[in-house]
Design an enzyme around this catalytic site. Structure first.
Site, PDB file in Angstrom:
ATOM      1  N   ARG A 312       0.932  -1.410  -0.030  1.00  0.00           N
ATOM      2  CA  ARG A 312       0.095   0.313  -0.027  1.00  0.00           C
ATOM      3  C   ARG A 312       0.839   1.208   0.026  1.00  0.00           C
ATOM      4  O   ARG A 312       0.582   2.417  -0.739  1.00  0.00           O
ATOM      5  CB  ARG A 312      -0.886  -0.090   1.142  1.00  0.00           C
ATOM      6  CG  ARG A 312      -1.879   1.100   1.061  1.00  0.00           C
ATOM      7  CD  ARG A 312      -2.968   0.837   2.080  1.00  0.00           C
ATOM      8  NE  ARG A 312      -4.265   0.227   1.496  1.00  0.00           N
ATOM      9  CZ  ARG A 312      -5.467   0.657   0.885  1.00  0.00           C
ATOM     10  NH1 ARG A 312      -5.404   1.974   0.568  1.00  0.00           N
ATOM     11  NH2 ARG A 312      -6.324  -0.358   0.606  1.00  0.00           N
ATOM     12  N   GLU A 716      -9.588   6.040   7.177  1.00  0.00           N
ATOM     13  CA  GLU A 716      -8.031   6.312   7.179  1.00  0.00           C
ATOM     14  C   GLU A 716      -7.690   7.461   6.593  1.00  0.00           C
ATOM     15  O   GLU A 716      -6.743   8.215   7.110  1.00  0.00           O
ATOM     16  CB  GLU A 716      -7.468   5.061   6.462  1.00  0.00           C
ATOM     17  CG  GLU A 716      -7.473   4.028   7.456  1.00  0.00           C
ATOM     18  CD  GLU A 716      -7.150   2.564   6.552  1.00  0.00           C
ATOM     19  OE1 GLU A 716      -5.898   2.156   6.631  1.00  0.00           O
ATOM     20  OE2 GLU A 716      -7.697   2.065   5.505  1.00  0.00           O
TER      21      GLU A 716
END
Ligand SMILES: Cc1cc2nc3c(=O)[nH]c(=O)nc-3n(C[C@H](O)[C@H](O)[C@H](O)COP(=O)(O)OP(=O)(O)OC[C@H]3O[C@@H](n4cnc5c(N)ncnc54)[C@H](O)[C@@H]3O)c2cc1C
Ligand code: FES
Ligand code: FES
Lengths: 769, 494
Positions: A312, A716
């Site tokens: 990621r 997030e």
């Protein structure tokens, strides 16, 4: 009395009265035993001898567990390719904080006192602690990954300007207020029920099955709520659960294992720390012609989720900028430190820091406002819209956000004002910066993008709602209640949200990746719709009216505007007609694909965008600072609950700010963590909250893809809005040499690091005059 | 002496016979009473999840103060009123703070929430006695010892503004008369003596009695606020086998004022000291406010801070600048000692066996004194100093006739900068002189590297703090410190 509006957090009344039960509050368990885990104080070496005689003799001790007592496989790693993470050390010690043994006693105090009596003999060997040591030792824990588009080397060489440098970012302790805890309750015929503080009940279930040597159907894991997770309870819960379950099986008594705060901070994983080496080439227009970013991360002693985290990071190395020629590399290092794990943002925050530094360096080189460099490099449709991994990104929303925010925050005029202020202020310097965020939504492990729900309607019309997600404060249950409530048109008080339970929904994905509402909301909506349709059918049958003329609203069955019977009566009618009053719902995210080997595909269902402007002031004498103001414009699609979304944005921002400015993990040379309690590890308090916080949700921007209510995930992405604070600090620092030198501020920007940077800039400033 | 303690709890007098001396209030609540609304987040006084309110009588008035239940031993509650989160509702009616926390989404995971509400409730009771509006600083002060990892605090701040604008009071406020007389009725007249599982605990009510006990049990642990000593039990899991608790001795909590200065009993808490610090010097408050949090300052005493002799204790450098003198007492004798002579080396003080600190005398500063102190830490609130500098110069016709410079965090004990002081003594008060004297600091201190900061950082900042002292005196109109509360921000409660 106030009527809890349906928008309030479903547990808020219980929270504010102290009635909300967390695992440690459950007191009606008879014969409960308590476990204390003893951890290695050595970072690397061999366990030579373990004398536990005096521990066993100590008052109240019922059992002592070591690796030999694990009935099944002594492994917590939960990875198909075997991460090699033993629950208890067998012989080899690879990190401080690994469990050596556990004491089970009639009280926690007795267990703790007994644990002190162990004689542990170890033989130390040389350990790899820091990221630089790991790079020197080339101690890779997994193969490196690379994304390559165009020819970055040539592009950099052919550019008018080149910059290069390195950036260090520290890790971050989750510091969930409720520490790790599990209670295991043995049931008949070898079954085990575990109450765990976890974001991932299904993983605890399958890990326990392996540890206990039973199949998954013997283990039930349930979680009503947890006191914060932030990624720290995605995989890290297995330690307490494992010890508790093994002890419960051995003693046939319920066992609670709760780590004290120091153990929690020493033993469990944290955000990955990184070294990022960057090189870039650009011309006078500030456009990045070529860039190379090398990410080296400290994964710790086992793999845990490090691959996905680092993936990621790479997938966010572009942040919001189009990179025509780029080489993005991720190296994953094994170190003799705690095994780093998921943490809100999951590598993306670190990924973004690299390119934001590059932008900053360009701005300093060209003596331009970094915002203009950002704007120049932003993704633009149609020619500059493909990410390095091949997914299309439509930047319309982000361009709109930056434009609106620049205006509302008066960024440009404030920047001028700040520069004037600084001229007359020799000690206190202000700074300002705007940074954007583009965050991809979906698990990159494609199979995790699924969820289930189970809805029961009882004869009296009351409803039980089960789904696969865990409530950890993010308001997930509140949002899902609303969805079900809207479909069945009953009061929230008629629906009881149940503890997340592997008995109800099997094979759940972790509550993570910001996706819990997207996934579970859809699943719950689908279950509720099934029941809704069945009820309409029942009514149609009973009243002999076409279904199309019947509807539910306000808890009544209606034809047209006319209420006919209450929801409860209708439910009872369905029962009498022998129609099923429970339903499951299932959802899988469509249209996503990703090949982790070639690192290409469209892993994200959509992107969530936002931007922030932060203003800071820095004290040049001590390096202390304060964030004075932040303006945020963030996109949540069509919000399911605006207050909750704003709460996520603010909470994420402050948490990110903590990571970037004050939360400092310090290990000594031997690999022993020095900052393992809130007295030495400092997270933001109320005073750190900027004096002015303006948070706006982007209006009239429904999700372009079909998501629940056209909302967007919010857990997030806002954390990365805090990168604006780092850059504002940098702006303030650079004032000491008239904005000519990039401060190259490392993370966290503690007073000491800021002061170092100030001195460096001053020195270079003098040299370059 | 009695072997039972009494305190008000849930509206009635709770009697605990032979309570375990090392049992914390938090564990008593959670494990013995099943009162699990009060949480454990750290067991060391740093997170505030365990915050409870303790009401005690001060000159006939019942004062409630938030404290950390995790580092407070149960027997010390004798004669008080204990309020926990479960007490706040009355007749199913939420307290205005609870209500506002619901309405403003002040809880996310909810784990910090009970502690936050109790801290705000402490402030609420305090503010109900004054007519001034709530400020952001008051909220920040009240919550400095309460960590929330979820909300970012914004929703809590709005909830506070909202709740405090309501004039509604809960039962605690309404019943204050009745409660006062109940607490009055259990005021400990006799001291407590416990002997439980070989753990001894004494809580004398007179100094004489205490000194007798100290003599009889020279190896006993003196306990005041417990904010240092309790951590041995809650963090290291040690047991304190013999405790002499000084917190029931009124004499030690007294503050008296004379023409010469102030005499503060060793049991005076930081909170109490803050109440009078402006009289001593207006610059004291800014540093005192940064000692721990409200909860810590409500429990922690100045005697404990000095006796603890930590190199990073915040009070000692200040007291050195003020020429404070300690009164040390044994059963037989009393002696006076200037504070800097109290610290001998790391972990070693001038305190003799059988002796305790009775009081601290702070002489009045002459009119020509200039004084300031600066605490530097990673975080503004509830953080231990990386270093703390305290500076004082007395100036006569432009000449420094007296100078005291003392630092915490720069040596193994709180220590004066002798060389630097010498370089300034009898010199003109000027920037050049200060700058050259600052160079002497490297001869005065060789600080250490640790996780709070490197030696290099400490040395550098020590010099800079002296520079700040000059700047602030010379050029008061320019900002030299971070301004947390700019004028244009009254509050952010839009
Ligand atoms: C979360 C937290 C934050 C803190 N922050 C700070 C801070 O910012 N700055 C700072 O300076 N300190 C800080 N401290 C440390 C502590 O609060 C102070 O040192 C406090 O003043 C100690 O006082 P006490 O009454 O609690 O001492 P206790 O813990 O009761 O005693 C401390 C020591 O002094 C001895 N003692 C107590 N009274 C006497 C007496 N009358 N005569 C002789 N010996 C005595 C005790 O035996 C013990 O050895 C913090 C502590 C905590 C837990
Ligand atoms: S539990 Fe953290 S302060 Fe008491
Ligand atoms: S609401 Fe979770 S810690 Fe405050």
């Amino acid at each position: 009395m106030i009527m809890p509006d349906r928008n309030y957090h479903e547990s808020s009344r219980a929270h504010v009265t102290g009635a909300a039960l967390y695992a440690d509050d459950i007191s009606n368990i008879g014969n409960l035993l308590h476990g204390c885990v003893q951890a290695s104080t050595l970072a690397r070496g061999t366990l030579c001898a373990l004398n536990l005689e005096r521990v066993r003799q100590s008052p109240g001790v019922v059992a002592v567990l070591t690796a030999a007592d694990v009935p099944g496989v002594n492994d917590l790693s939960h990875l198909p390719d075997g991460g090699g993470e033993p629950l208890f050390i067998e012989k080899e010690i690879v990190s401080e904080g690994q469990a050596v043994f556990a004491v089970i006693a009639d009280s926690l105090d007795n267990a703790r006192q007994a644990a002190k009596l162990a004689v542990v003999e170890v033989e130390p060997s040389s350990a790899v602690i820091t990221i630089n040591q790991a790079i020197d030792a080339d101690s890779k824990i997994a193969p490196s990954r690379k994304i390559k588009v165009g020819d970055s080397t040539r592009a950099i060489d052919n550019s008018a300007f080149q910059i290069n440098g390195s950036l260090y970012t520290g890790g971050q302790e989750h510091f969930y207020l409720e520490g790790q805890i599990s209670i295991a309750i043995p049931k008949e015929s070898g079954a085990m029920t575990v109450i765990a503080s976890t974001q991932h009940p299904s993983e605890i279930q399958s890990t326990l099955a392996l540890l206990l040597g039973v199949s998954s159907n013997s283990v039930t894991v349930q979680t009503r709520r947890i006191g914060g997770g932030f990624g720290g309870k995605e995989s890290q819960g297995s330690l307490c659960a494992g010890v508790a379950a093994i002890a419960a099986q051995l003693t046939s008594q319920p066992v609670k294992v709760r780590l004290d705060r120091d153990q929690d901070m020493i033993m469990t994983g944290k955000r990955h720390d990184f070294r990022i080496d960057y090189k870039a080439g650009f011309d006078n227009d500030g456009l990045i012609r070529g860039v190379s970013l090398d990410y080296a991360s400290r994964c710790g002693h086992s793999l845990d989720q490090s691959k996905a985290v680092n993936d990621r990071a790479l997938l966010h190395a572009d942040n919001a900028y189009y990179l025509e020629n780029a080489t993005l590399t991720s190296h994953r290092y094994h170190t003799n430190t705690t095994s780093n794990t998921a943490f809100r943002g999951f590598g993306a925050p670190q990924g973004m820091l690299g390119i934001e530094r590059v932008i900053e360096e360009i701005a300093f080189t060209l003596q331009q406002d970094p915002l203009d460099i950002r704007l120049a490099n932003l993704y633009r449709t149609p020619n500059r819209s493909v990410t390095p991994y091949g997914q299309e990104f439509d930047s319309k929303v982000l361009v709109r956000i930056i434009g609106e925010l620049t205006e509302h925050s008066e960024y440009r005029s404030r920047r001028k004002k700040i520069r004037r202020f600084n001229q007359g202020s020799p000690v206190i310097k202000k700074g300002i910066a705007l940074t954007p965020v583009k965050f991809g939504i979906s698990f990159t492990a494609i199979h995790l993008n699924q969820a289930g729900a189970l809805l029961h309607i009882y004869r009296d019309g009351s409803v039980q709602l089960n789904h696969a997600g865990v409530e950890m404060g993010q308001g997930l249950h509140t949002k899902i209640l609303r969805i079900v409530q809207d479909i069945l048109t009953i009061e929230r008080s008629d629906i009881r949200i149940m503890a997340t339970n592997t008995e109800k929904i099997p094979n759940t994905s972790p509550t993570a990746a910001s996706a819990a509402t997207d996934l579970n909301g859809m699943a719950a909506a689908s279950a509720a719709t099934v029941l809704h349709d069945r009820l309409i059918k029942v009514a149609s049958h009973r009243l002999d009216l076409p279904e199309a003329e019947l509807s539910l609203s306000d808890g009544f069955l209606h034809t047209g505007d006319k209420p006919i019977m209450s929801f409860n009566e209708l439910v009872n009618e369905a029962y009498l007609q022998r129609v099923s009053l429970f339903a499951t719902g299932f959802y899988r995210t469509p249209d996503i694909n990703f090949d982790p080997d070639s690192f290409t595909g469209s892993p994200f269902y959509y992107y969530a965008n936002g931007a922030a402007v932060s203003e800071v002031e820095v004290d040049l004498l001590t390096g202390e600072h304060k964030v004075n103001r932040v303006d945020i414009l963030h996109e949540v699609g069509q919000s399911l609950n605006e207050e909750i979304d704003k709460g996520q944005i603010e909470g994420g921002f402050i948490q990110g700010m903590g990571w970037l400015t004050m939360e400092e993990l310090v290990w000594n040379d031997q690999g022993v963590l020095q900052t393992h309690s809130p007295s030495t590890y400092k997270i933001p308090t109320c005073r750190e909250r900027p004096s002015i916080v303006n948070i706006d949700l982007l209006r009239d921007a429904p999700n372009q893809v079909e998501s629940i209510y056209r909302s967007k995930a919010v857990g997030e992405p806002p954390l990365m809005l805090s990168i604006s604070v780092l850059h504002a600090l940098s702006d303030a620092i650079s004032s000491v040499a008239n904005y000519r030198i990039c401060p190259q501020l490392n993370v966290p920007a503690t007073p000491e690091h800021i002061l170092e940077s100030v001195q460096r800039v001053e020195k270079l400033g003098l040299a370059s005059v | 002496m009695k072997d039972v303690i009494q305190f008000l709890f849930r509206g009635r007098i709770e009697e605990v016979i032979q309570p375990l001396p090392n049992l914390t209030v938090l564990n008593w609540l959670r494990e013995r009473k099943g009162a699990t609304g009060t949480k454990e987040g750290c067991a060391e006084g740093d997170c505030g999840a365990c915050t409870v309110l303790v009401g005690s009588l001060h000159s006939g008035k019942l004062e409630y103060r938030p404290v950390n239940a995790c580092i407070r031993f149960l027997p010390t509650l004798d004669g008080t009123h204990l309020i926990t989160i479960e007490d706040l509702m009355s007749d199913e009616l939420l307290h205005p703070i609870q209500e506002a926390m619901v309405e403003h989404h002040g809880s996310q995971c909810g784990f910090c929430t009970p502690g936050i509400i109790i801290s705000l409730f402490g402030l609420y009771l305090e503010k109900s006695r004054s007519n001034t509006g709530l400020t952001r600083k008051e909220i920040d002060d009240a919550l400095a010892g309460n960590l929330c990892r979820c909300t970012g605090y914004g929703s809590i701040v709005s909830a506070a503004y909202d709740a405090f604008s309501s004039k509604r009071s809960g039962w605690v406020e309404k019943n204050i008369q009745e409660t006062t007389s109940l607490v009055e009725s259990i005021r400990p007249k006799k001291g407590v003596a416990l002997d439980v599982h070989h753990q001894l605990y004494f809580a004398p009510t007179t100094l004489e009695h205490a000194l007798g006990l100290v003599k009889a049990y020279p190896d006993a642990t003196l306990l005041s606020g417990g904010t240092d000593i309790a951590l041995q039990v809650t963090k290291r899991f040690d047991r304190l086998d013999k405790i002499i608790y000084l917190g029931q001795i009124e004499h030690l909590k007294s503050i008296s004022k004379s023409n010469e200065g102030w005499t503060l009993g060793s049991g005076v808490t930081f909170s109490q000291m803050m109440g009078i610090s402006d009289q001593i010097h207006p610059h004291l408050l800014a540093t005192l406010e940064r000692v721990g949090s409200v909860q810590i300052r409500n429990a922690g005493t100045i005697g404990g801070n000095i006796a603890n002799a930590s190199p990073v204790g915040d009070l000692s450098p200040l007291l050195m600048c003020l020429n404070a003198v300690l009164t040390l007492r044994t059963n037989e004798a009393s002696r006076k000692l200037p504070i800097e002579e109290f610290f001998i080396e790391y972990g070693k003080t001038a305190l003799r066996s059988g002796e305790l600190i009775e009081s601290i005398f702070i002489p009045r500063l002459p009119a020509n004194s200039r004084f300031s102190s600066y605490k530097v830490s990673k975080r503004h609130d509830q953080d231990i100093s990386t270093l703390l500098g305290a500076f004082r110069v007395d100036i006569d016709q432009g000449i420094i006739i007296k100078v005291i410079i003392a630092f915490g965090g720069m040596a193994e004990i709180p220590k004066r900068a002798d060389n630097c002081e010498q370089a300034l003594h009898q010199q003109p008060w000027s920037q050049a002189i200060l700058a050259s004297a600052a160079e002497q600091l490297s001869n005065d201190y060789s600080p250490i590297d640790d996780f709070r900061g490197s030696a290099k950082y400490r040395s550098r900042v020590a010099v800079n703090l002296l520079h700040r002292f000059w700047l602030e005196q010379a050029n008061p109109e320019i900002p030299h410190r971070i301004n947390y509360y700019p004028d244009n921000i009254v509050n952010d409660h839009a």
